[in-house]
Design a protein around this motif. Structure first.
Motif, short mmCIF file in Angstrom:
data_model
loop_
_atom_site.label_atom_id
_atom_site.label_comp_id
_atom_site.label_asym_id
_atom_site.label_seq_id
_atom_site.Cartn_x
_atom_site.Cartn_y
_atom_site.Cartn_z
N ASP A 117 0.78 -1.43 -0.07
CA ASP A 117 -0.10 0.02 0.11
C ASP A 117 0.85 1.37 0.17
OD1 ASP A 117 -2.17 -1.62 0.33
OD2 ASP A 117 -2.61 -2.01 2.07
N THR A 118 2.26 1.23 0.78
CA THR A 118 2.73 2.39 0.71
C THR A 118 3.50 2.36 -0.67
OG1 THR A 118 2.16 2.08 3.37
CG2 THR A 118 4.00 3.71 2.67
N PHE A 119 4.45 1.49 -0.41
CA PHE A 119 5.87 1.11 -1.41
C PHE A 119 5.54 0.83 -2.92
CE2 PHE A 119 7.53 1.25 2.62
CZ PHE A 119 8.44 2.44 2.83
N GLY A 120 4.04 0.58 -2.96
CA GLY A 120 3.54 -0.12 -4.22
C GLY A 120 5.12 -1.78 -4.75
N ILE A 121 5.28 -1.91 -3.63
CA ILE A 121 6.26 -3.30 -3.56
C ILE A 121 5.34 -4.78 -3.00
CG2 ILE A 121 7.75 -2.55 -4.90
CD1 ILE A 121 9.46 -3.16 -1.80
N THR A 122 6.26 -6.14 -3.66
CA THR A 122 6.07 -6.77 -3.15
C THR A 122 7.88 -7.72 -2.69
OG1 THR A 122 6.24 -8.66 -5.10
CG2 THR A 122 3.81 -7.95 -3.54
N ALA A 123 7.69 -8.21 -1.17
CA ALA A 123 9.17 -8.37 -0.79
C ALA A 123 9.39 -9.79 -0.23
CB ALA A 123 9.76 -6.80 -0.10
N PHE A 124 9.96 -10.61 0.23
CA PHE A 124 10.99 -11.44 0.92
C PHE A 124 11.53 -10.81 2.03
CE2 PHE A 124 13.84 -14.15 2.43
CZ PHE A 124 12.73 -15.74 2.74
N LEU A 125 11.20 -11.08 3.84
CA LEU A 125 11.34 -10.77 4.45
C LEU A 125 11.77 -11.32 5.61
CD1 LEU A 125 12.88 -8.24 5.98
CD2 LEU A 125 10.38 -7.83 7.18
N THR A 126 13.16 -12.28 6.28
CA THR A 126 13.11 -13.03 7.20
C THR A 126 13.96 -13.13 8.23
OG1 THR A 126 13.36 -15.69 6.83
CG2 THR A 126 14.91 -14.49 5.74
N GLU A 127 13.90 -12.92 8.88
CA GLU A 127 15.03 -13.12 10.58
C GLU A 127 15.80 -14.17 9.81
OE1 GLU A 127 14.86 -11.46 14.62
OE2 GLU A 127 13.19 -12.59 13.79
N THR A 128 17.09 -14.08 10.63
CA THR A 128 18.54 -15.07 10.09
C THR A 128 18.99 -14.64 11.43
OG1 THR A 128 19.83 -13.84 9.28
CG2 THR A 128 18.66 -14.98 8.01
N ALA A 129 20.16 -15.73 11.87
CA ALA A 129 21.21 -15.30 12.89
C ALA A 129 21.92 -14.23 12.58
CB ALA A 129 22.11 -16.37 13.04
N ASP A 130 22.17 -13.77 11.02
CA ASP A 130 22.63 -12.33 10.46
C ASP A 130 22.18 -11.29 11.21
OD1 ASP A 130 25.36 -14.32 10.56
OD2 ASP A 130 24.99 -14.62 8.96
N GLY A 131 20.77 -11.36 11.22
CA GLY A 131 20.18 -10.23 11.31
C GLY A 131 19.03 -9.98 10.17
N LEU A 132 17.92 -8.93 10.02
CA LEU A 132 17.08 -9.81 8.91
C LEU A 132 17.66 -9.80 7.59
CD1 LEU A 132 14.25 -7.40 10.71
CD2 LEU A 132 14.05 -9.64 10.34
N ILE A 133 16.88 -10.01 6.38
CA ILE A 133 17.66 -9.99 5.24
C ILE A 133 16.31 -10.26 4.33
CG2 ILE A 133 17.81 -11.41 2.97
CD1 ILE A 133 20.32 -11.46 4.87
N PHE A 134 15.87 -8.62 3.47
CA PHE A 134 15.43 -7.92 3.00
C PHE A 134 15.38 -7.92 1.46
CE2 PHE A 134 12.48 -4.02 0.82
CZ PHE A 134 11.34 -4.49 1.00
N LEU A 135 14.35 -8.62 0.47
CA LEU A 135 14.87 -8.41 -1.26
C LEU A 135 13.07 -8.05 -1.50
CD1 LEU A 135 16.41 -9.38 -3.13
CD2 LEU A 135 15.60 -11.41 -2.99
N PRO A 136 13.33 -7.37 -2.13
CA PRO A 136 11.96 -6.61 -3.02
C PRO A 136 12.04 -7.90 -4.06
CG PRO A 136 13.40 -4.44 -1.92
CD PRO A 136 14.64 -5.88 -2.12
N LEU A 137 10.74 -7.61 -4.45
CA LEU A 137 10.65 -8.58 -5.63
C LEU A 137 9.97 -8.07 -7.22
CD1 LEU A 137 9.24 -11.53 -3.18
CD2 LEU A 137 11.16 -11.19 -4.09
N GLN A 138 9.05 -7.25 -6.35
CA GLN A 138 8.20 -6.91 -7.88
C GLN A 138 7.53 -5.91 -7.81
OE1 GLN A 138 5.92 -9.77 -9.62
NE2 GLN A 138 4.81 -10.18 -7.94
N VAL A 139 7.10 -4.75 -8.69
CA VAL A 139 6.32 -3.99 -8.31
C VAL A 139 4.72 -4.46 -8.45
CG1 VAL A 139 5.02 -1.83 -9.34
CG2 VAL A 139 7.66 -2.64 -9.28
N THR A 140 4.30 -3.60 -7.32
CA THR A 140 2.41 -4.66 -7.75
C THR A 140 1.35 -3.79 -8.53
OG1 THR A 140 2.45 -2.86 -5.81
CG2 THR A 140 2.83 -5.19 -5.14
N ALA A 141 1.14 -4.13 -8.47
CA ALA A 141 0.10 -3.83 -10.19
C ALA A 141 -0.48 -2.45 -9.69
CB ALA A 141 -1.72 -4.58 -10.36
#
Length: 250
Positions: free
Chosen positions: A226-250
């Motif tokens: 709703d705010t950034f117009g994207i979908t993303a992958f977000l996961t918590e690991t032992a080294d910290g959060l991993i955030f990966l933008p995937l695509q622009v939403t329609a």
């Protein structure tokens, strides 16, 4: 460190910042995020009393000299007009601590050296600031803010234009400041770095504060859509959060 209550900035009759309230506590690295035009820069400048606003800021109400001891500001503009050595420019950050006409003390020189080292600028002391690259100039201006040695640093897009190594080093410097009990409010567009290095995220959109909390709680699929117009992958690991933008939403 900072308290904002119903902070509002108008452009004509249009609110650019609309009744924003939040507190910054000791030892926080807060990422101020949101799309272009959300009001992030305006909020930072109003909080410091640099532009007219309504509502209250615990810093903007203080005398100018006192503000310089409470908060350091790195603006978005990176232009350096004077051909002065890097060390001289960074030493300007000590001005709020100096009496009129006084020379820098050993404490001032130590603060300047620490700021230069924190941003990998130790070898640049005698180089003219105007002869550096844009990314190097950005690091020099941030070093000036760090040398000010204030409880709070407010930095407007400080990693824009930096290479990946220096982006990470800058965020690490902010984390080190927080570990020492200082606080940082940093506007940032790289949500991956924000998720990994910030203890808290404040999200603005169209002048309003729409979310405030830990990165894992804030960066929800609904907010990203709703705010950034994207979908993303977000996961918590032992080294910290991993955030990966995937695509622009329609």
């Amino acid at each position: 460190m900072l308290r904002l209550s119903n902070l509002t900035v108008l452009r004509g009759e249009c609110p650019v910042v609309d009744s924003v309230s939040f507190d910054i506590d000791q030892g926080e690295v807060i990422g101020l995020i949101g799309p272009n035009g959300a009001g992030k820069t305006t909020l930072m400048r109003a909080a410091l009393g640099l532009i007219k606003h309504s509502g209250t800021s615990s810093i903007s109400s203080r005398p100018h000299k006192e503000r310089g001891k409470l908060a350091a500001f790195m603006p978005q503009s990176r232009e350096i007009a004077w051909p002065v050595p890097v060390e001289t420019l960074v030493t300007l950050g000590r001005l709020p601590h100096l009496s009129l006409g006084a020379a820098p003390s050993e404490t001032d020189r130590a603060a300047v050296s620490a700021a230069l080292d924190a941003l990998d600028l130790g070898g640049y002391r005698n180089r003219l600031s105007t002869e550096l690259s844009g990314g190097e100039q950005a690091r020099v201006l941030l070093a000036r803010a760090l040398a000010q040695d204030t409880p709070l640093v407010i930095a407007d897009e400080p990693i824009a234009g930096l290479d990946p190594a220096h982006q990470i080093a800058t965020m690490n410097a902010f984390e080190n400041m927080a570990a020492e009990g200082r606080s940082v409010l940093v506007s940032i567009h790289d949500l991956g770095l924000a998720a990994r290095h910030c203890t808290r995220l404040i999200v603005m959109d169209r002048g309003k504060l729409i979310a405030d909390g830990a990165p894992l709680d804030v960066l929800t699929p609904d907010l990203l859509r709703d705010t950034f117009g994207i979908t993303a992958f977000l996961t918590e690991t032992a080294d910290g959060l991993i955030f990966l933008p995937l695509q622009v939403t329609a």
